[in-house]
Design a protein around this motif. Structure first.
Motif, short mmCIF file in Angstrom:
data_model
loop_
_atom_site.label_atom_id
_atom_site.label_comp_id
_atom_site.label_asym_id
_atom_site.label_seq_id
_atom_site.Cartn_x
_atom_site.Cartn_y
_atom_site.Cartn_z
N ARG A 144 0.83 -1.21 0.00
CA ARG A 144 0.00 0.00 0.00
C ARG A 144 0.86 1.25 0.00
NH1 ARG A 144 -3.35 -2.89 3.65
NH2 ARG A 144 -2.32 -1.87 5.41
N GLN A 145 2.04 1.14 0.62
CA GLN A 145 2.98 2.27 0.65
C GLN A 145 3.83 2.35 -0.61
OE1 GLN A 145 4.15 0.99 4.98
NE2 GLN A 145 4.96 3.04 4.66
N GLY A 146 3.66 1.37 -1.52
CA GLY A 146 4.43 1.37 -2.75
C GLY A 146 5.87 0.98 -2.56
N ILE A 147 6.17 0.17 -1.51
CA ILE A 147 7.54 -0.22 -1.19
C ILE A 147 7.86 -1.57 -1.82
CG2 ILE A 147 9.15 -0.79 0.68
CD1 ILE A 147 7.46 1.07 2.49
N VAL A 148 8.96 -1.62 -2.59
CA VAL A 148 9.43 -2.88 -3.15
C VAL A 148 10.08 -3.67 -2.03
CG1 VAL A 148 11.00 -3.95 -4.82
CG2 VAL A 148 9.79 -1.84 -5.41
N HIS A 149 9.63 -4.91 -1.78
CA HIS A 149 10.09 -5.67 -0.62
C HIS A 149 10.30 -7.13 -1.01
CE1 HIS A 149 6.35 -7.93 0.02
NE2 HIS A 149 5.76 -6.86 -0.47
N SER A 150 10.74 -7.92 -0.02
CA SER A 150 10.94 -9.35 -0.26
C SER A 150 10.41 -10.17 0.91
CB SER A 150 12.44 -9.65 -0.48
OG SER A 150 13.20 -9.19 0.62
#
Length: 383
Positions: A335-341
């Motif tokens: 939702r925050q637009g953060i690319v994560h793993s």
């Protein structure tokens, strides 16, 4: 700040809700005969081994391995680039290449890395034992709460922030000298409130040997972060083109240093705490998905000129895996637009839900630091 009375020295606390285990550890620390003036707890303080993480203590003529911690020299490096934050598809390419090229967790390099520090080992048997393995650990992130994060400032510039330490050097030094400190205290009939706070008198051979090994680990940790940053910036340039560095800083938050406080030379032990001398810049990272800060110290005497080193845990790692919901944490980042793993339940041990609210932590230490730059994550790589 709250002052908590203790039988020997008072405890100055910036913690909003202080749990009983952390308070007990702080009281043990304050009851040491070598402790001076008071013990300080930063707003991110929580229970550790022997001494609370987020604790600061001034010690007279002695050094306590467990009051430095097992990841000696763990700290932060931050760089501001002249490039704007790229689109999500570019961020995903950068993250994928970082994960491909930089060893994470327990992974080491396949080829040894060079560093001039390998030619000047201090007189410490544990460092000599680790010498051959250490070149394969340079430029590796490690696990736990270590991270590489791409961030955006208010002007839209791309920042890179790295959290890492001295790798196996720090762990082995901490374990070896804590065992020796316990033996020293037993042999010399030194009374301790907890065996986990065993120490060496500073001027003894053992005290000087540990201090030299600790300083070497600090240098190794700083070089590790430098090499990590160098490679991350190279990856960004490969994908985005040339860039310039507009600002850079590097700090430790697990160490002991000779300083002057309340009119006396002491060894200040900062365990999960950042130096915040008047006019000194620092880095205070948030948890995964929350803001991080570049700050300016105010030199507050009561905190031994220190501040928090992050948000601080509110759950242990195993507790986080049991209580937090993987899908909820994934959706929050997305939702925050953060690319994560975030892929598995194991990844939840460093999720934002396992940590205190960084905004509340920063509010609690307004008398310790001023915020210079607020940074928001756009991509996260965890160890």
């Amino acid at each position: 700040m709250t002052i908590i009375e203790s039988p020997n020295l008072p405890i100055y606390s910036w913690v909003a809700e202080l749990d009983t285990q952390t308070l007990e550890q702080a009281r043990n620390l304050a009851s040491l005969t070598v402790a001076y003036h008071h013990v300080a707890l930063m707003p991110d303080a929580h229970v550790g081994f022997g001494m609370p993480i987020g604790g600061v203590a001034a010690i007279e003529n002695a050094i306590i391995p467990n009051a430095v911690g097992v990841d000696i020299g763990c700290g932060m490096r931050a760089v501001k680039t002249d490039r704007p934050v790229p689109e999500p598809d570019i961020l995903k390419k950068i993250v994928a290449r970082i994960r491909q090229r930089i060893p994470l967790g327990f992974e080491h390099r396949k080829e040894p890395r060079k560093w001039e520090g390998f030619s000047r080992l201090p007189a410490s048997p544990v460092i000599k034992e680790e010498r051959d393995a250490a070149p394969y650990q340079l430029g590796t992130l490690g696990g736990g709460n270590h991270f590489i994060e791409l961030q955006r400032d208010a002007e839209g510039f791309l920042w890179v922030m790295i959290h890492s330490g001295s790798r196996n050097f720090g762990l082995k030094i901490a374990e070896y000298y804590h065992r020796r400190a316990r033996q020293f205290c037993e042999e010399h009939a030194i009374s301790l409130p907890s065996r986990d706070l065993a120490y060496f008198p500073f001027e003894t051979r053992e005290g000087q040997e540990y201090f030299g090994a600790m300083q070497y680990a600090l240098e190794f940790a700083r070089e590790n972060r430098r090499q990590l940053m160098e490679e991350v910036l190279l990856i960004i340039q490969e994908i985005m083109g040339d860039l310039a560095i507009l600002d850079s800083l590097d700090i430790h938050h697990n160490y002991a240093a000779e300083e002057l406080h309340f009119g006396k030379p002491v060894l200040v032990h900062r365990k999960g705490a950042t130096a915040a001398r008047s006019g000194e810049r620092g880095i205070i990272p948030g948890s995964q998905g929350s803001a991080s800060y570049i700050v300016l110290g105010k030199g507050k005497a009561e905190s031994f000129q220190s501040s928090s080193h992050g948000a601080g845990r509110r759950m242990g790692r195993e507790q986080a895996r049991q209580r937090l919901n993987l899908e909820e944490e994934r959706q929050r980042l997305e939702r925050q637009g953060i690319v994560h793993s975030l892929r598995s339940q194991r990844d939840l041990d460093e999720a934002a839900g396992a940590y205190k609210d960084i905004n509340q932590v920063m509010e609690a230490q307004k008398d310790l630091v001023d915020i210079l730059v607020e940074l928001h994550p756009v991509a996260v790589v965890k160890g």
